[in-house]
Scaffold this motif. Structure first.
Motif, PDB file in Angstrom:
ATOM      1  N   GLY A  43      54.330  37.787  34.900  1.00 41.27           N
ATOM      2  CA  GLY A  43      55.343  38.436  35.725  1.00 41.27           C
ATOM      3  C   GLY A  43      55.149  39.921  35.873  1.00 41.27           C
ATOM      4  N   GLY A  44      53.892  40.371  35.873  1.00 41.02           N
ATOM      5  CA  GLY A  44      53.593  41.748  36.239  1.00 41.02           C
ATOM      6  C   GLY A  44      53.321  41.833  37.722  1.00 41.02           C
ATOM      7  N   TYR A  45      52.697  42.942  38.150  1.00 40.64           N
ATOM      8  CA  TYR A  45      52.413  43.099  39.575  1.00 40.64           C
ATOM      9  C   TYR A  45      51.638  41.907  40.135  1.00 40.64           C
ATOM     10  N   ALA A  46      50.582  41.485  39.434  1.00 41.69           N
ATOM     11  CA  ALA A  46      49.728  40.426  39.980  1.00 41.69           C
ATOM     12  C   ALA A  46      50.518  39.143  40.205  1.00 41.69           C
ATOM     13  N   GLY A  47      51.338  38.765  39.233  1.00 39.25           N
ATOM     14  CA  GLY A  47      52.108  37.541  39.385  1.00 39.25           C
ATOM     15  C   GLY A  47      53.226  37.662  40.399  1.00 39.25           C
TER      16      GLY A  47
END
Length: 465
Positions: A43-47
Motif C-alpha cells: 500500500g505504498g505509491y506502487a500499490g
C-alpha cells in the motif's frame, strides 16, 4: 559555530511527514476470505497507483489492496518528496542504458508527471504539489565539467536546461560550497510525500477499491483458476495479482536477489525566519541535489523548513530490515555537519526531526518489470529512490502486462529486459561496501574512478540510492 550535536539535541527520532494531523485512521485488517478481479500486495505509491489506475482504466473492476502496516508509512511517506519526470534515474543513466529509446522514455516520463499533477487536482489531494523544477549543484570543478557535458547532451535531446556559473548558481541558492549548477525548470515537482500517499488511498476508496491495512501477505499460490494470497488474517483470491512490496522481501523468491534494501537518512530543520531565508535566497524553491557520487538532496517545505538528506546510503549485511536501523547517530551527525558546511550563514538553526527509511535499489538504478504464474502475477520494483513519480508509470506497465496488452510501454527494452541480480552473501555485502568506498574515493579525487568502478561501468552494473 553550531556543533552537530547541539543542532540535533532536540530532534525527534520520528518522520516529520507522518506526524501530520491529516494522517487518516487505520483501516481494518482482513479477516477471512475475500475475492476480487485484482489483488495488489503493498500500500505504498506502487500499490496505490496500481489500484487506482486499474479502476480508472476499467471501471467496475474489483480491486483489493493488502498492506502489512498502514498505507504510505514506509518509503512513500519518508522520502524527500521529489517527483521526477525521469523514468531512468536521470538523463545520464537513461542515455547510457537505453540511448535509442531515451526520447520515448523522456516523453512518457513528462506525460506521467503531468498526469500525476492532474490526479492531484482532480481528487483535491492537499499535498502542496509545486512544479518547481530542479537545480543540480556542483561543489567541485570536476562536477561542473560533468554538468557541462550533461547540459550539452540534454539540450541536444530537446531539454530546456541552463548551465550556471558560480555567481549564477549562488544567486539562486547561496552557498560557499557551490561552484556552478544546472537548472532544469520542467523535470521535477515537489510534494508532501505522505499526504500524496494518503490522497491516493482516499481516491482508491472513493472509487470502490477495498483496502485492508495491518494485513501482511505471507505466501502466494494457485487456487482453482486464480491466484491465492495468504495473509496473517485470511486469504485473498483473484484472477490477477500485482506485487508492489519493493524494498521488502518479495513473495516471489526469484526476485529477492534482484534488489537490495538500502537505508537513506534525513534531517528536517525548524522553520526558517524571513531573515534566515534572505541569507540563502532560494526564491525559486527548486528541489536541489548535489552532483557527488555520495550526494545530498534538499528542499523547502510548505512552512519553509529545509529537508536535508542522502549521502550515506547504508546497506546492512544479509539485506537486514529492522526498525532500529532507522536511526543512526553517526549518519545523522554527519548530515548535520555537512548541512552547516553548505550553509554556514544558518548558524544556530536547529533540527526538529531525524529519521531513516529503507528503499530498494537494483543494479541498473531504474525500475524493472515482469510476470509470473502464467502471466497472472505482475511486478515492478527497483525504483532506487526515484519512485515518487515513476511508480505511476510502473503501475501502467504492470497492468499492461497482466492484461496481455502490447503497448508503447511494453515494447520498451527497459520493460522487456531485467537487470542482473546482486550476488548472494557474503559477496553481496563485500561488493557493496567496496563500491561505496570507491565512490567516496572518486569524490575526493576529482571524480577519477578506480579499477573496480571502471569494471562495474563496463559491465553496466552499479549500486546507488
Amino acid at each position: 559555530m553550531t556543533s552537530p550535536a547541539a543542532a540535533l539535541a532536540g530532534a525527534a527520532p520520528s518522520v516529520f511527514w507522518l506526524e501530520d494531523q491529516a494522517r487518516p485512521e487505520a483501516l481494518p485488517p482482513l479477516a477471512g476470505r475475500v475475492g476480487a478481479d485484482l489483488v495488489v500486495v503493498g500500500g505504498g505509491y506502487a500499490g496505490l497507483w496500481t489500484a487506482l489506475r486499474a479502476v480508472e482504466r476499467e471501471p467496475g473492476r474489483s480491486v483489493v489492496v493488502l498492506e502489512a502496516g498502514r498505507c504510505g508509512q514506509e518509503a512513500s511517506g519518508r522520502n524527500g518528496g521529489f517527483a521526477s519526470a525521469s523514468l531512468t534515474h536521470g538523463f545520464a543513466n537513461g542515455l547510457a542504458r537505453w540511448p535509442t529509446e531515451l526520447a520515448t522514455l523522456d516523453r512518457l516520463g513528462a506525460d506521467n508527471l503531468r498526469a500525476i499533477g492532474d490526479t492531484v487536482a482532480r481528487h483535491s489531494i492537499d499535498c502542496h504539489w509545486e512544479e518547481t523544477g530542479e537545480l543540480a549543484v556542483a561543489s567541485a570543478p570536476h562536477q561542473l565539467a560533468e554538468l557541462e557535458e550533461l547540459a550539452a547532451a540534454m539540450r541536444a535531446a530537446g531539454h530546456e536546461v541552463a548551465l550556471l556559473d558560480r555567481t549564477a548558481v549562488r544567486a539562486r541558492l547561496d552557498s560557499p560550497a557551490f561552484v556552478g549548477g544546472l537548472a532544469d525548470p520542467h523535470g521535477t515537482a515537489l510534494v508532501e510525500p505522505a499526504r500524496l500517499a494518503w490522497g491516493l488511498r482516499r481516491a482508491c476508496l472513493d472509487l470502490g477499491v477495498r483496502i485492508f491495512e495491518n494485513t501482511r501477505a505471507t505466501a502466494i499460490g494457485e487456487g482453482g483458476a486464480g491466484i491465492v494470497v495468504s495473509t496473517t488474517g485470511g486469504s485473498a483470491h483473484a484472477g490477477q495479482v500485482a506485487l508492489a512490496t519493493n524494498a521488502f522481501p518479495s513473495l516471489l523468491r526469484r526476485l529477492r536477489l534482484r534488489t537490495v534494501p538500502v537505508y537513506d537518512h534525513v534531517l528536517m530543520t525548524e522553520p526558517l525566519s524571513a531573515a534566515q531565508l534572505a541569507l540563502i535566497g532560494w526564491a525559486g524553491r527548486e528541489g536541489v541535489g548535489d552532483s557527488a557520487n555520495l550526494f545530498h538532496y534538499f528542499r523547502l517545505t510548505r512552512d519553509d523548513r529545509i529537508l536535508w538528506g542522502g549521502y550515506d546510503a547504508v546497506y546492512h549485511y544479509g539485506s537486514r530490515i529492522a526498525p532500529d536501523l532507522e536511526q543512526s547517530d553517526r549518519t545523522h551527525g554527519l548530515l548535520a555537519e555537512q548541512f552547516f558546511a553548505a550553509f554556514p550563514q544558518l548558524e544556530g538553526l536547529r533540527f526538529t526531526h531525524r529519521w531513516g527509511g529503507v528503499i530498494d535499489t537494483c543494479t541498473r538504478f531504474a525500475a524493472f518489470f515482469g510476470t509470473a504464474r502464467a502471466g497472472r502475477v505482475g511486478y515492478a520494483l527497483g525504483y532506487t529512490g526515484l519512485g515518487v513519480a515513476a511508480t505511476r508509470f510502473g503501475a501502467d506497465v504492470v497492468l499492461d502486462l497482466l492484461d496481455g496488452e502490447e503497448t508503447e510501454r511494453t515494447a520498451l527494452e527497459m520493460v522487456r529486459r531485467r537487470p542482473p541480480p546482486f550476488p548472494p552473501e557474503p559477496a553481496r555485502y563485500a561488493g557493496i561496501q567496496l563500491t561505496r568506498w570507491s565512490l567516496a574515493r572518486a569524490d575526493r579525487h576529482g571524480g577519477r574512478r578506480n579499477v573496480w568502478l571502471r569494471a562495474l561501468d563496463a559491465a553496466g552494473l552499479g549500486f546507488d540510492s
